[in-house]
Motif scaffolding. Structure first.
Motif, short mmCIF file in Angstrom:
data_model
loop_
_atom_site.label_atom_id
_atom_site.label_comp_id
_atom_site.label_asym_id
_atom_site.label_seq_id
_atom_site.Cartn_x
_atom_site.Cartn_y
_atom_site.Cartn_z
N THR A 179 43.69 18.74 39.32
CA THR A 179 44.47 19.72 40.08
C THR A 179 43.58 20.90 40.41
OG1 THR A 179 46.53 19.07 38.99
CG2 THR A 179 46.47 21.26 40.02
N LEU A 180 43.61 21.34 41.67
CA LEU A 180 42.78 22.45 42.13
C LEU A 180 43.52 23.77 41.93
CD1 LEU A 180 40.06 23.10 43.52
CD2 LEU A 180 41.25 22.87 45.71
N VAL A 181 42.94 24.67 41.15
CA VAL A 181 43.56 25.96 40.83
C VAL A 181 42.60 27.08 41.20
CG1 VAL A 181 44.62 27.38 39.04
CG2 VAL A 181 44.80 24.88 38.91
N VAL A 182 43.07 28.04 41.99
CA VAL A 182 42.25 29.20 42.33
C VAL A 182 42.44 30.27 41.27
CG1 VAL A 182 41.92 31.08 43.98
CG2 VAL A 182 42.16 28.73 44.80
N ALA A 183 41.35 30.75 40.71
CA ALA A 183 41.40 31.78 39.67
C ALA A 183 41.15 33.16 40.27
CB ALA A 183 40.35 31.49 38.60
N VAL A 184 41.77 34.18 39.66
CA VAL A 184 41.60 35.54 40.18
C VAL A 184 41.05 36.50 39.12
CG1 VAL A 184 43.43 35.24 41.88
CG2 VAL A 184 43.98 36.24 39.65
N GLY A 185 40.98 36.07 37.86
CA GLY A 185 40.49 36.94 36.80
C GLY A 185 39.40 36.25 36.01
N SER A 186 39.48 36.33 34.69
CA SER A 186 38.41 35.77 33.86
C SER A 186 38.36 34.25 33.89
CB SER A 186 38.56 36.26 32.42
OG SER A 186 39.76 35.79 31.84
N ASN A 187 39.41 33.58 34.38
CA ASN A 187 39.37 32.13 34.49
C ASN A 187 38.36 31.65 35.52
OD1 ASN A 187 41.31 31.80 32.52
ND2 ASN A 187 42.94 31.18 33.91
N GLN A 188 37.77 32.60 36.27
CA GLN A 188 36.71 32.24 37.20
C GLN A 188 35.42 31.87 36.49
OE1 GLN A 188 36.72 34.59 41.15
NE2 GLN A 188 37.37 36.10 39.65
N ALA B 220 46.05 39.82 38.54
CA ALA B 220 47.16 39.05 39.10
C ALA B 220 47.04 39.06 40.63
CB ALA B 220 48.50 39.65 38.68
N PRO B 221 47.34 37.94 41.27
CA PRO B 221 47.25 37.87 42.73
C PRO B 221 48.50 38.42 43.39
CG PRO B 221 47.93 35.75 41.88
CD PRO B 221 47.72 36.64 40.68
N TYR B 222 48.35 38.80 44.65
CA TYR B 222 49.51 39.20 45.46
C TYR B 222 49.23 38.88 46.92
CZ TYR B 222 46.79 43.51 46.37
OH TYR B 222 45.81 44.41 46.72
N ARG B 223 50.30 38.68 47.68
CA ARG B 223 50.14 38.39 49.10
C ARG B 223 49.67 39.64 49.83
NH1 ARG B 223 51.68 34.53 52.75
NH2 ARG B 223 51.74 35.24 54.91
N ALA B 224 48.63 39.48 50.67
CA ALA B 224 48.07 40.60 51.43
C ALA B 224 47.68 40.08 52.81
CB ALA B 224 46.87 41.19 50.71
N GLU B 225 48.58 40.22 53.75
CA GLU B 225 48.38 39.69 55.10
C GLU B 225 47.08 40.24 55.69
OE1 GLU B 225 49.50 37.01 57.94
OE2 GLU B 225 50.60 37.48 56.11
N GLY B 226 46.24 39.33 56.17
CA GLY B 226 44.99 39.72 56.81
C GLY B 226 43.81 39.86 55.86
N GLU B 227 44.06 39.84 54.56
CA GLU B 227 42.98 39.97 53.57
C GLU B 227 42.20 38.67 53.48
OE1 GLU B 227 40.65 41.99 51.16
OE2 GLU B 227 42.57 42.95 51.61
N ARG B 228 40.92 38.77 53.17
CA ARG B 228 40.08 37.59 52.91
C ARG B 228 39.26 37.88 51.67
NH1 ARG B 228 35.16 36.23 56.81
NH2 ARG B 228 34.23 37.88 55.55
N MET B 229 39.28 36.95 50.71
CA MET B 229 38.56 37.15 49.46
C MET B 229 37.72 35.93 49.10
SD MET B 229 41.01 39.26 46.86
CE MET B 229 39.51 39.90 46.08
N GLU B 230 36.62 36.19 48.40
CA GLU B 230 35.82 35.13 47.81
C GLU B 230 36.27 34.98 46.35
OE1 GLU B 230 33.13 33.16 49.47
OE2 GLU B 230 34.62 33.94 50.87
N LEU B 231 36.78 33.82 46.02
CA LEU B 231 37.29 33.54 44.68
C LEU B 231 36.67 32.25 44.17
CD1 LEU B 231 41.02 34.49 45.41
CD2 LEU B 231 39.39 35.83 44.06
N VAL B 232 37.17 31.75 43.05
CA VAL B 232 36.67 30.50 42.48
C VAL B 232 37.81 29.52 42.32
CG1 VAL B 232 35.66 29.42 40.44
CG2 VAL B 232 34.73 31.58 41.28
N ALA B 233 37.61 28.31 42.81
CA ALA B 233 38.59 27.23 42.65
C ALA B 233 38.08 26.28 41.57
CB ALA B 233 38.78 26.48 43.96
N THR B 234 38.98 25.89 40.68
CA THR B 234 38.62 25.07 39.52
C THR B 234 39.44 23.79 39.51
OG1 THR B 234 38.23 27.12 38.32
CG2 THR B 234 38.36 25.12 37.02
#
Length: 263
Positions: free
Chosen positions: A78-87, A134-148
């Motif tokens: 299962t593909l999970v995008v991390a936003v904190g230390s789980n990256q 914690a993630p939140y919806r932000a219309e127009g935002e683009r971020m580099e994150l890590v998918a696991t």
């Protein structure tokens, strides 16, 4: 997998006041039973994943690395995008080890570009007294994150380590994602706060040291609870788990994350 990959042993837990422990910019790596293999090119990536002229990570090489380590292939994960230390692979390796379960540790971590999602702070502390991401919806935002990619056993363990979060599924129609492999998955999972996110008129973006968010909350509330050195504050909050949540709600510093939840 590149022959220039380097191996690093997982480290002991980091100090809570230094959360989220992600260090330099996000990167791609493969956690194996022998250590952590860096999958990024030398010097790191020079542009977001979606802007690379060619994939930074070879999917076939990932599956080959998993197979060589005797681990489940990507198709069974299962593909999970991390936003904190789980990256960070070291954090996940520690979670596996602390579970006491017979898990294969092999886990791919791949950088990704994600749209319409941003990262702030959960309106609740972790067990160790820090304020987690914690993630939140932000219309127009683009971020580099890590998918696991987690296999079923690994995913069950990580789910159990996130008692303040719900794992939600985000569809690509609303939250487009491009992986460093060049793939654009139809959906990804993400851990979303059960308590809302810290906000002052709008969500407060993730601060990369706990001292920063504590100082910011003192300015907004005037509370002595969060005054002083970050390490001492984390200890204070660990001893009184509900104090921060009560404080921020009293001062109307909590917002909904705007993420879709099952009805």
């Amino acid at each position: 997998m590149s022959s220039s990959s380097t191996l690093h042993a997982p480290t002991v837990p980091d100090a809570p006041e230094d959360y989220p422990w992600t260090g330099r910019a996000v990167g791609s790596a493969l956690l194996l039973s022998t250590g952590i293999a860096d999958l990024d090119p030398p010097g790191g990536a020079d542009a977001p994943a979606e802007q690379q002229a060619r994939p930074l990570v070879d999917v076939a090489a990932l599956d080959a690395g998993l197979a060589a380590d005797g681990a489940a292939p990507l198709a069974e994960r299962t593909l999970v995008v991390a936003v904190g230390s789980n990256q960070t692979p070291a954090t996940i390796a520690r979670k596996y080890a602390r579970s006491g379960r017979d898990l294969h540790p092999a886990t791919p971590f791949v950088r990704c570009t994600m749209h319409h999602l941003a990262v702030g702070h959960c309106a609740h502390i972790s067990a160790r007294g820090y304020v987690p991401a914690a993630p939140y919806r932000a219309e127009g935002e683009r971020m580099e994150l890590v998918a696991t990619w987690f296999d079923p056993g690994q995913l069950a363990v990580v789910d159990e380590t996130e008692p303040n979060y719900d794992r939600l599924r985000l569809e690509a129609e609303s939250f487009p994602v491009t992986l460093a492999t060049g793939e654009r998955p139809k959906h990804v999972d993400v851990y979303a706060s059960r308590w809302g996110v810290l906000a002052h008129e709008q969500p407060i973006p993730l601060r990369h040291r706990q001292q920063e968010i504590f100082d910011e909350l003192v300015a907004l509330t005037g509370s002595d609870l969060l005054r002083g050195d970050a390490a001492e504050i984390c200890g204070r909050l660990e001893a009184n788990p509900e104090a921060l949540r009560t404080l921020v709600r009293e001062h109307s510093l909590v917002a909904d994350d705007g993420l879709p939840r099952p009805t």
